[in-house]
Motif scaffolding. Structure first.
Motif, PDB file in Angstrom:
ATOM      1  N   ARG A  22      -1.695  12.563  -1.383  1.00 10.28           N
ATOM      2  CA  ARG A  22      -1.818  13.284   0.002  1.00 10.28           C
ATOM      3  C   ARG A  22      -1.481  14.912  -0.603  1.00 10.28           C
ATOM      4  NH1 ARG A  22      -5.076  10.801   0.087  1.00 10.28           N
ATOM      5  NH2 ARG A  22      -6.429   9.896   1.810  1.00 10.28           N
ATOM      6  N   GLN A  67      -3.257   7.415  -9.221  1.00  8.56           N
ATOM      7  CA  GLN A  67      -3.898   5.975  -8.339  1.00  8.56           C
ATOM      8  C   GLN A  67      -4.266   4.936  -7.891  1.00  8.56           C
ATOM      9  OE1 GLN A  67      -5.815   8.426  -5.615  1.00  8.56           O
ATOM     10  NE2 GLN A  67      -5.662  10.131  -6.244  1.00  8.56           N
ATOM     11  N   LEU A 116      -4.211   5.224   7.852  1.00  4.65           N
ATOM     12  CA  LEU A 116      -4.996   3.765   6.409  1.00  4.65           C
ATOM     13  C   LEU A 116      -4.086   3.167   6.093  1.00  4.65           C
ATOM     14  CD1 LEU A 116      -5.153   7.471   4.568  1.00  4.65           C
ATOM     15  CD2 LEU A 116      -7.025   5.787   4.409  1.00  4.65           C
ATOM     16  N   ARG A 132       1.262  -0.942  -0.033  1.00  7.66           N
ATOM     17  CA  ARG A 132       0.030  -0.066   0.194  1.00  7.66           C
ATOM     18  C   ARG A 132       1.015   1.151  -0.030  1.00  7.66           C
ATOM     19  NH1 ARG A 132      -5.024  -0.706   0.929  1.00  7.66           N
ATOM     20  NH2 ARG A 132      -5.440   1.522   2.228  1.00  7.66           N
ATOM     21  N   ARG A 183      -3.426   2.689  -3.941  1.00  6.07           N
ATOM     22  CA  ARG A 183      -2.298   4.200  -3.996  1.00  6.07           C
ATOM     23  C   ARG A 183      -2.967   5.716  -3.114  1.00  6.07           C
ATOM     24  NH1 ARG A 183       1.056   4.334  -8.489  1.00  6.07           N
ATOM     25  NH2 ARG A 183       1.072   2.243  -8.413  1.00  6.07           N
ATOM     26  N   MET A 184      -2.394   6.450  -2.013  1.00  8.15           N
ATOM     27  CA  MET A 184      -2.249   7.298  -1.837  1.00  8.15           C
ATOM     28  C   MET A 184      -1.595   8.243  -1.493  1.00  8.15           C
ATOM     29  SD  MET A 184      -2.778   5.143   1.873  1.00  8.15           S
ATOM     30  CE  MET A 184      -2.346   3.730   1.551  1.00  8.15           C
ATOM     31  N   GLY A 227       1.692   5.276  -0.294  1.00 11.09           N
ATOM     32  CA  GLY A 227       1.294   6.747  -0.337  1.00 11.09           C
ATOM     33  C   GLY A 227       2.184   7.988  -0.764  1.00 11.09           C
ATOM     34  N   ALA A 274      -1.121   2.779   5.088  1.00 14.31           N
ATOM     35  CA  ALA A 274       0.052   3.050   4.082  1.00 14.31           C
ATOM     36  C   ALA A 274       2.032   1.586   4.484  1.00 14.31           C
ATOM     37  CB  ALA A 274       0.024   3.747   3.986  1.00 14.31           C
ATOM     38  N   PHE A 321      -1.678   8.746   6.758  1.00 11.00           N
ATOM     39  CA  PHE A 321      -0.791   7.762   5.946  1.00 11.00           C
ATOM     40  C   PHE A 321      -0.804   5.947   6.606  1.00 11.00           C
ATOM     41  CE2 PHE A 321       1.070  10.355   2.870  1.00 11.00           C
ATOM     42  CZ  PHE A 321       0.827  10.182   2.021  1.00 11.00           C
TER      43      PHE A 321
END
Ligand code: AMP
Ligand code: MG
Length: 371
Positions: free
Chosen positions: A304, A296, A329, A281, A301-302, A283, A331, A326
């Motif tokens: 910010r 994305q 979530l 995962r 995929r995050m 970030g 990450a 992160f």
């Protein structure tokens, strides 16, 4: 322990709330409160046992000294053995505000507050709620950032609650802080001022008032194992999310307030793709100008943004919250753009490089070894 959370009405502060918090502090308890930089974890700075409780609540090594917070200039003399002229000039220019100064300590300050040092760190915050609390308590308040040691500093009362619920008596919730990175620290106990931690009172601002300021080597690079740090706290890993954080920047550090290079954007996308393929995962920490340049992915995929690249204020304000998000979530790995290093950028890059454990890669390196 039950942790009481109370909202502060900044327009109409309730004296009863500050009285209750002040009573807890005078009784040796712990109260987290907002300051203009980050949330502080307060205790009576003159009470050895109270200072020890701070270390326990944070899980902080006890040789990492605390900053004593005062409400007005009269609070300084009892804590210090001497106040050099240069410090008086800096006080006049920057207090109340995000500047901490290191003085030779007076016997009133216990070694449990100073981490065993003969010097004491003192700051007068500008946040009205913080000053009201200190004034009501009538004692100097030792207040490190109100986070578990090593984690990103808290910029909202919710961050404090995540780390401190059940460990402290009270949290005063004054909403999100204004600055978002910890105070500038300057050692004024020697002949020349030395910058120990960059913050919102910038190097440029300090030098305009105090003349040339030396920079402690711990600010710019990793501490060598054989160097005894000026402040013990400087040797510890700091500000870090649980995920691995990697800074991607041009080898020549050409990042500016205007732009980040195409090569960096391409490198971050490529690194993120590789990690996604491994099932990680990912970030990505970027700015408003570039957020649409990162894919994305499939939802793992995050991306910010910390705000506009030209606004160092917003990048500083949003940095720690983004690192915590992160974590929330889940990450595994975070890639971050790099920022300009002047003015407030020096503080931003100091926190980012420490949070990354000095793990910095350039697009050239990535291209070369096909990482
Ligand atoms: P924090 O309270 O988490 O914002 O960090 C406090 C930091 O202030 C410590 O980690 C030290 O780097 C610095 N500090 C506090 N007291 C002293 C001191 N007497 N001498 C040098 N640095 C200090
Ligand atoms: Mg801290």
């Amino acid at each position: 322990m039950n942790t009481k959370v109370v909202k502060i009405d900044r327009e109409h502060p309730d004296p009863a709330v500050f009285e209750e918090a002040a009573r807890i502090l005078r009784g040796g308890g712990l109260v987290a409160f907002p300051t203009e930089t980050v949330y502080g974890l307060g205790a009576n700075a003159l009470d050895e046992e109270a200072a020890r409780r701070i270390y326990a609540a944070k899980g902080r090594p006890s040789d990492n000294p605390l900053i004593a917070h005062i409400a007005d200039e009269e609070g300084l003399a009892p804590l210090t053995a001497e106040i050099p002229d240069m410090a008086r000039r800096l006080m006049k220019a920057f207090w109340p505000g995000p500047l901490t100064m290191i003085f030779k300590k007076s016997p009133a300050v216990p070694y449990s507050t100073t981490g065993g040092l003969d010097t004491v760190a003192v700051r007068m915050p500008s946040d009205e709620a913080a000053r009201r609390l200190i004034r009501t308590a009538g004692i100097p308040i030792a207040a490190p950032s109100a986070n578990t040691s090593g984690r990103p500093s808290p910029t909202t009362a919710e961050h404090v609650a995540q780390d401190m619920t059940g460990r402290i008596e009270m949290i005063l919730d004054g909403g999100p802080v204004g600055i978002g990175v910890e105070s500038t620290i300057v050692d004024v106990s020697g002949p020349q001022p030395v910058l120990l931690r960059p913050g919102a009172v910038t190097m440029e601002m300090l030098e305009a008032t105090a003349g040339p300021v030396a920079v402690d080597p711990a600010i710019t690079g990793p501490m060598r194992a054989d160097v005894k740090p000026k402040a013990p706290g400087m040797k510890y890993r700091h500000y870090a999310p649980s995920a691995e954080l990697i800074l991607v920047e041009e080898a020549a550090h050409t990042e500016s307030r205007e732009a980040v290079s195409e090569a960096v954007i391409a490198a971050i996308n490529r690194l993120a793709d590789e990690q996604s393929r491994l099932g990680k995962r990912v970030g990505i920490l970027c700015t408003d100008e570039t957020r649409n340049r990162y894919e994305q992915g499939d939802g793992s995929r995050m991306v910010r943004s910390l705000g506009r690249r030209s606004s160092a204020d917003s990048i500083a304000r949003n940095l720690f919250a983004a690192l915590r998000e992160f974590d929330d979530l889940g990450a595994d790995i975070i890639y971050s753009e790099s920022f300009s290093k002047d003015h407030l950028g020096q503080a931003i890059m100091n926190r980012l490089t420490k949070a990354a454990g000095y793990h910095i890669v350039s697009p050239e390196e990535i291209g070369k070894d096909g990482q």
